[in-house]
Each structure stands twice: as structure tokens, then as C-alpha cells.
Write a protein that holds these residues in place. Structure first.
Motif, mmCIF file in Angstrom:
data_model
loop_
_atom_site.group_PDB
_atom_site.id
_atom_site.type_symbol
_atom_site.label_atom_id
_atom_site.label_comp_id
_atom_site.label_asym_id
_atom_site.label_seq_id
_atom_site.Cartn_x
_atom_site.Cartn_y
_atom_site.Cartn_z
ATOM 1 N N LEU A 110 0.820 -1.204 0.019
ATOM 2 C CA LEU A 110 0.108 -0.155 -0.010
ATOM 3 C C LEU A 110 0.967 1.284 0.021
ATOM 4 N N SER A 111 0.399 2.285 -0.824
ATOM 5 C CA SER A 111 0.911 3.568 -0.648
ATOM 6 C C SER A 111 -0.198 4.409 -0.220
ATOM 7 N N ILE A 112 -0.149 5.101 0.916
ATOM 8 C CA ILE A 112 -1.202 6.031 1.409
ATOM 9 C C ILE A 112 -0.762 7.367 1.487
ATOM 10 N N PHE A 113 -1.603 8.269 0.906
ATOM 11 C CA PHE A 113 -1.366 9.718 0.877
ATOM 12 C C PHE A 113 -2.380 10.442 1.445
ATOM 13 N N ILE A 114 -1.887 11.119 2.785
ATOM 14 C CA ILE A 114 -2.754 12.108 3.358
ATOM 15 C C ILE A 114 -2.482 13.430 2.970
ATOM 16 N N LEU A 115 -3.750 14.003 2.183
ATOM 17 C CA LEU A 115 -3.170 15.253 1.412
ATOM 18 C C LEU A 115 -4.000 16.572 2.025
ATOM 19 N N ASP A 116 -4.426 16.597 3.192
ATOM 20 C CA ASP A 116 -5.211 17.645 3.852
ATOM 21 C C ASP A 116 -4.823 17.528 5.411
ATOM 22 N N ARG A 117 -4.819 18.968 6.045
ATOM 23 C CA ARG A 117 -4.943 18.723 7.547
ATOM 24 C C ARG A 117 -6.172 18.970 7.820
ATOM 25 N N GLN A 118 -7.273 18.849 7.086
ATOM 26 C CA GLN A 118 -8.630 18.499 7.639
ATOM 27 C C GLN A 118 -8.907 17.252 7.481
ATOM 28 N N LEU A 119 -10.051 16.624 8.384
ATOM 29 C CA LEU A 119 -10.709 15.421 8.443
ATOM 30 C C LEU A 119 -11.528 15.298 7.367
ATOM 31 N N ARG A 120 -11.230 14.949 6.177
ATOM 32 C CA ARG A 120 -12.133 15.044 4.920
ATOM 33 C C ARG A 120 -12.081 13.732 4.303
ATOM 34 N N ALA A 121 -13.089 13.240 3.474
ATOM 35 C CA ALA A 121 -12.942 12.163 2.603
ATOM 36 C C ALA A 121 -12.014 12.342 1.391
ATOM 37 N N ASP A 122 -11.826 13.458 1.034
ATOM 38 C CA ASP A 122 -10.995 13.732 -0.069
ATOM 39 C C ASP A 122 -9.565 14.092 0.078
ATOM 40 N N GLY A 123 -9.372 13.872 1.732
ATOM 41 C CA GLY A 123 -8.174 14.289 2.221
ATOM 42 C C GLY A 123 -7.257 12.989 2.272
ATOM 43 N N LEU A 124 -7.591 11.888 1.563
ATOM 44 C CA LEU A 124 -6.995 10.573 1.662
ATOM 45 C C LEU A 124 -6.923 9.766 0.525
ATOM 46 N N ARG A 125 -6.041 9.250 -0.025
ATOM 47 C CA ARG A 125 -5.689 8.416 -1.036
ATOM 48 C C ARG A 125 -4.731 7.254 -1.028
ATOM 49 N N VAL A 126 -5.485 6.202 -1.459
ATOM 50 C CA VAL A 126 -4.769 4.772 -1.325
ATOM 51 C C VAL A 126 -4.453 4.148 -2.454
ATOM 52 N N SER A 127 -3.256 3.763 -2.655
ATOM 53 C CA SER A 127 -2.873 2.926 -3.956
ATOM 54 C C SER A 127 -2.523 1.589 -3.508
ATOM 55 N N VAL A 128 -3.148 0.597 -4.019
ATOM 56 C CA VAL A 128 -2.794 -0.582 -3.832
ATOM 57 C C VAL A 128 -2.153 -1.539 -4.891
ATOM 58 N N PHE A 129 -0.971 -2.172 -4.584
ATOM 59 C CA PHE A 129 -0.373 -3.033 -5.414
ATOM 60 C C PHE A 129 -0.590 -4.454 -5.042
ATOM 61 N N ARG A 130 -0.626 -5.392 -6.266
ATOM 62 C CA ARG A 130 -0.893 -6.606 -5.887
ATOM 63 C C ARG A 130 0.198 -7.547 -6.647
ATOM 64 N N GLN A 131 0.749 -8.583 -6.295
ATOM 65 C CA GLN A 131 1.387 -9.432 -6.993
ATOM 66 C C GLN A 131 1.124 -10.793 -6.588
ATOM 67 N N VAL A 132 1.429 -11.731 -7.562
ATOM 68 C CA VAL A 132 1.049 -13.183 -7.332
ATOM 69 C C VAL A 132 2.206 -13.929 -7.927
ATOM 70 N N LYS A 133 2.603 -15.102 -7.452
ATOM 71 C CA LYS A 133 3.576 -16.016 -7.889
ATOM 72 C C LYS A 133 3.576 -16.261 -9.187
ATOM 73 N N SER A 134 4.470 -16.423 -9.878
ATOM 74 C CA SER A 134 4.470 -16.858 -11.356
ATOM 75 C C SER A 134 4.502 -18.713 -11.346
ATOM 76 N N ALA A 135 4.049 -18.913 -12.533
ATOM 77 C CA ALA A 135 3.884 -20.551 -12.611
ATOM 78 C C ALA A 135 5.019 -21.231 -12.107
ATOM 79 N N ASP A 136 6.271 -20.840 -12.263
ATOM 80 C CA ASP A 136 7.243 -21.540 -12.027
ATOM 81 C C ASP A 136 7.588 -21.558 -10.345
ATOM 82 N N GLY A 137 7.035 -20.389 -9.673
ATOM 83 C CA GLY A 137 7.109 -20.288 -8.312
ATOM 84 C C GLY A 137 8.212 -19.768 -7.833
ATOM 85 N N ASN A 138 8.782 -19.040 -8.767
ATOM 86 C CA ASN A 138 10.523 -18.467 -8.320
ATOM 87 C C ASN A 138 10.310 -17.001 -8.419
ATOM 88 N N SER A 139 9.299 -16.369 -8.783
ATOM 89 C CA SER A 139 9.236 -14.798 -8.934
ATOM 90 C C SER A 139 7.848 -14.456 -8.874
#
Length: 173
Positions: A110-139
Motif C-alpha cells: 500500500l501507498s497511502i497519501f494524506i493530502l489535507d490537514r482537515q478530516l475530509r474524505a478527499d484528504g486521503l488517497r490509497v494505492s494498492v499493488f498486488r503480485q502473485v507468484k509466477s507459474a514456476d513459483g520463483n518470482s
């Protein structure tokens, strides 16, 4: 060279009595504890620990650059994940890769960015990254993230921030 010399001479004034006299460096200056003191950080100095009398419980940060409730709620919400970076002045929290015990072939970051000094819904942004194991299981291979995942994480953080604010206001009353 002559032009520079003429410019310097032209800027001189015959009546030097109008200019303030610099203080004598050998004279001791007396300060009292009640006298206002100028600092490099402006009136009141630098406030690192949030003891600002102007901050009336709004959670506007005090000693940090972001909303206190959003910051604490974010740390509470992602406490199960290892942190790579947490910058309270810039409002950025980055987690390390985390593999849930129930899905060891998948990991999230996760990368989380708090964008404001006020408690507001648009003052927060979350980026989610996901990875799975490859077919060979090594990467690890980048995988698609469900669009709702970031929104659900933001909602969880905002709900926790509201809980913290309510609890804080209840103790102040």
C-alpha cells in the motif's frame, strides 16, 4: 568598471543621519521572559509536539504536516503490515509487501497519501499493488487489483479517524 563605480557613488546619500545605526556588538542586550522574542521560525517558534494553543481540537496536525486523526487511523488500520516508510510531515505511508496467511501465493503493498490537514474524505488517497507468484513459483508477477480494494481501505481509515476524533472530543469535554 567605471559604470559600476558611478552606480555605487550615485547610491550614496549626503545625509547619512536618516539611516538607522546598527547596534553595538559589545553592548549587552537585556531580554525579559515577558518580552516577545523573534525566532527564525516566526512568532511562537517551532511547534514540534502539537501544543499549539491555536489548534482547538480540529486535528489539524499540531507538530505534523497532516491531520492527526487521519495519520493515527492510517497507522492503526495498516498495523498488520510492515512499514517501509512513514513521513508525518509529507503525509505519506508506504508499506512493505505483505502476504496474507490464507493466500501465501499473493502479496499486497500500500501507498497511502494524506493530502489535507482537515478530516475530509478527499484528504486521503490509497494505492494498492498486488503480485502473485509466477507459474514456476520463483518470482512475483504484477496482478490486477480489484477497483473496490483501495476504496474499502480508504473507508476503513476514515471510519477509524472519526472514531479517534469522537473519542478525543469526549475526553476534552
Amino acid at each position: 568598471m567605471a559604470i559600476v563605480a558611478m552606480a555605487v557613488l550615485a547610491s550614496c546619500d549626503e545625509n547619512s543621519d536618516n539611516y538607522p545605526v546598527p547596534p553595538n556588538p559589545h553592548e549587552k542586550t537585556r531580554y525579559t521572559k515577558d518580552a516577545p522574542q523573534d525566532t527564525v521560525f516566526g512568532p511562537g517558534g517551532l511547534n514540534l509536539f502539537g501544543n499549539d494553543s491555536k489548534n482547538k481540537g480540529g486535528g489539524e496536525g499540531g507538530g505534523i504536516g497532516v491531520n492527526v486523526y487521519l495519520w493515527r487511523a492510517t497507522l492503526d488500520t495498516v498495523s498488520f503490515m510492515p512499514l517501509t516508510s512513514a513521513d508525518p510531515f509529507g503525509g505519506v505511508i508506504i508499506t512493505d509487501w505483505y502476504s496474507p496467511p490464507e493466500t501465501p501465493n499473493e502479496r499486497l503493498k500500500l501507498s497511502i497519501f494524506i493530502l489535507d490537514r482537515q478530516l475530509r474524505a478527499d484528504g486521503l488517497r490509497v494505492s494498492v499493488f498486488r503480485q502473485v507468484k509466477s507459474a514456476d513459483g520463483n518470482s512475483w508477477v504484477d496482478a490486477k487489483v480489484d477497483a473496490k480494494t483501495a476504496t474499502q481501505m480508504e473507508d476503513s481509515i476514515l471510519a477509524r479517524a472519526r472514531e479517534l476524533r469522537v473519542a478525543d472530543n469526549a475526553t476534552k469535554s
